[in-house]
Design a protein around this motif. Structure first.
Motif, short mmCIF file in Angstrom:
data_model
loop_
_atom_site.label_atom_id
_atom_site.label_comp_id
_atom_site.label_asym_id
_atom_site.label_seq_id
_atom_site.Cartn_x
_atom_site.Cartn_y
_atom_site.Cartn_z
N VAL A 1 -4.91 2.27 -5.45
CA VAL A 1 -3.99 1.59 -4.52
C VAL A 1 -4.77 0.70 -3.56
CG1 VAL A 1 -2.22 1.89 -2.75
CG2 VAL A 1 -2.32 3.47 -4.65
N CYS A 2 -5.81 1.25 -2.95
CA CYS A 2 -6.63 0.50 -2.00
C CYS A 2 -7.25 -0.73 -2.66
CB CYS A 2 -7.73 1.39 -1.43
SG CYS A 2 -7.15 2.82 -0.51
N VAL A 3 -7.85 -0.52 -3.83
CA VAL A 3 -8.50 -1.61 -4.55
C VAL A 3 -7.49 -2.68 -4.93
CG1 VAL A 3 -9.67 -2.21 -6.70
CG2 VAL A 3 -10.41 -0.21 -5.41
N LEU B 1 1.18 3.90 -2.94
CA LEU B 1 0.74 5.27 -2.66
C LEU B 1 1.78 6.29 -3.12
CD1 LEU B 1 -1.72 6.64 -1.40
CD2 LEU B 1 -0.52 6.65 0.80
N THR C 1 -0.63 1.73 -10.43
CA THR C 1 -1.38 2.77 -9.70
C THR C 1 -1.12 4.15 -10.29
OG1 THR C 1 0.40 2.96 -8.05
CG2 THR C 1 -1.40 1.45 -7.55
N LEU D 1 -6.06 -4.56 -1.67
CA LEU D 1 -7.09 -5.39 -1.05
C LEU D 1 -7.42 -6.60 -1.91
CD1 LEU D 1 -9.06 -5.69 1.31
CD2 LEU D 1 -10.72 -4.33 0.02
N LYS E 1 -7.34 5.73 -4.85
CA LYS E 1 -8.36 4.68 -4.69
C LYS E 1 -7.89 3.38 -5.35
CE LYS E 1 -12.46 7.62 -4.28
NZ LYS E 1 -13.78 7.98 -4.87
N TYR F 1 0.83 -1.21 0.00
CA TYR F 1 0.00 0.00 0.00
C TYR F 1 0.87 1.26 0.00
CZ TYR F 1 -3.23 3.61 1.51
OH TYR F 1 -3.96 4.78 1.59
#
Length: 396
Positions: free
Chosen positions: A207-209, A58, A197, A212, A205, A54
């Motif tokens: 990055v999160c997707v 980021l 990313t 996860l 967003k 992450y």
């Protein structure tokens, strides 16, 4: 200019990265711990890996730079070449390993000759590369849908049809070593994630997707491998699928999962090459890496990748530790030198420490202590240098 990718595209990309034969095979190593302790080690390892993924993603998302371009922020415009070269080497290695594993598994189901499957899988990877990242949407949707359904079937066969019995698994693995193997796969994606990313319409967003999606699917793959070893007594993917009676479905799982994962390795090798020299064509480099990987998979046995995973960890764990401190604490967002010799020296210390920690059996594995120690050293040295520069500016 290449079209920006959607959140859905990023989710599909990292779904494909997670569904991997290599992850299933790594998962079989956890079997001696049993299901409960094994799953806990998988979970802890992936949490550590996900946090690092992450933060790495980021940096790329916020700076809109590829992974190896973000490395230059901390190590210099020329100092970053070291990691670009190391990344291309490890990606070429991964490409060869993935094609080898896929070909061996496919040949175990349909005995046509492993070298033929190497050529078929390599050809499909090249096709994926030629289609391009932003145009894979519909094709990836179909591929991912098929893979997900087939892995659910494989999961059912392993955990429901064989859940009444377990097999004595030979070999031993400590809990700390298992955690390290849990970190290993997410760690191998650290020098790649920003390649995707940074190209997203909504980078943060994405990055999160991405993290996860990958983490959940990767845990699932590890769990399938561990469950297969415990409940079917098999550690070879071809034998597992044969016992599951999947037939042609097994071939689809093997080939598609290999292609969708290895595509990312080859693609990022091209991106890393462009960070060394912008005149180089990333797509051509990626195709070249695929061909080299295909030849390597045909020529050399690649059954045990544990040492390779640890080598990746020793290179990229201290690298990301320095980047995290540099970017998030000292807010470096621009390349300020050709070689940052201080950070390169700290990286060498982190590398040596990781190799030393491999000789120790630590409860939390090797990556976390190495990351923490490297971050503390980086923070201390950078703070001292900041104070020296501040004092010099006051004097002037």
């Amino acid at each position: 200019m290449e079209e920006k990718t959607s959140l859905r595209s990023n989710a599909l990309i990292w779904f494909g990265a997670g569904i991997s034969i290599a992850e299933i095979m790594t998962g079989t190593s956890f079997a001696p711990l049993g299901m409960t302790k094994g799953f806990l080690a998988i979970l802890i390892g992936h949490v550590i890996g996900a946090v690092l993924m992450y933060l790495a993603g980021l940096i790329g998302a916020r700076s809109e730079k590829s992974a190896m371009e973000t490395v230059k922020l901390s190590f210099g415009s020329r100092g970053g070449y070291l990691f670009s070269i190391l990344n291309i080497i490890q990606l070429a290695g991964w490409t060869a390993i993935m094609i080898y594993d896929g070909a061996q598994a496919a040949d175990g189901v349909f005995h046509q000759g492993a070298w033929i499957w190497c050529v078929i899988i390599g050809g499909l990877i090249i096709l994926w590369l030629m289609i391009g990242l932003s145009h894979l949407g519909k094709l990836n949707t179909i591929a991912m849908g098929a893979l997900f359904l087939l892995t659910i079937v494989l999961c059912k066969v392993i955990f429901l049809d064989h859940s009444g019995s377990s097999n004595l698994i030979k070999g031993t693995i400590s809990f700390g070593a298992a955690i390290e193997l849990g970190v290993a796969m997410p760690l191998s994606w650290l020098p790649l994630i920003s390649d995707y990313t940074s190209k997203a319409k909504k980078p943060v967003k994405a990055v999160c997707v991405s993290v996860l999606t990958y983490s959940l699917i990767s845990c699932f793959m590890y769990l399938i491998g561990m469950g297969a070893a415990i409940y079917t007594g098999e550690i070879q993917i071809a034998s597992i699928m044969s016992k599951a009676g999947l037939g042609i479905a097994a071939l689809i799982i093997v080939v598609l999962s290999t292609v969708t994962t290895t595509f990312l390795d080859a693609y990022s090798a091209g991106i890393s090459a462009e960070s060394i020299d912008t005149r180089w064509k990333g797509k051509l480099i990626a195709i070249g890496v695929t061909i080299i990987g295909m030849i390597g998979a045909i020529s050399y046995p690649m059954d045990d990748i544990t040492d390779f995973l640890y080598l990746i960890g020793s290179v990229f764990a201290p690298m990301i530790a320095i980047q995290i401190v540099d970017y998030f604490i000292f807010h470096r967002a621009a390349i300020t030198t050709s070689f940052d010799w201080i950070h390169l020296a700290i990286w060498v210390c982190g590398f040596v420490l990781y190799r030393y920690l491999l000789t120790k059996d630590l409860l939390v594995g090797n990556t976390l202590p190495d990351i923490v120690a490297t971050m503390l050293l980086t923070g201390f040295v950078d703070f001292i240098l900041y104070k020296v520069k501040e004092k010099q500016s006051v004097i002037q």
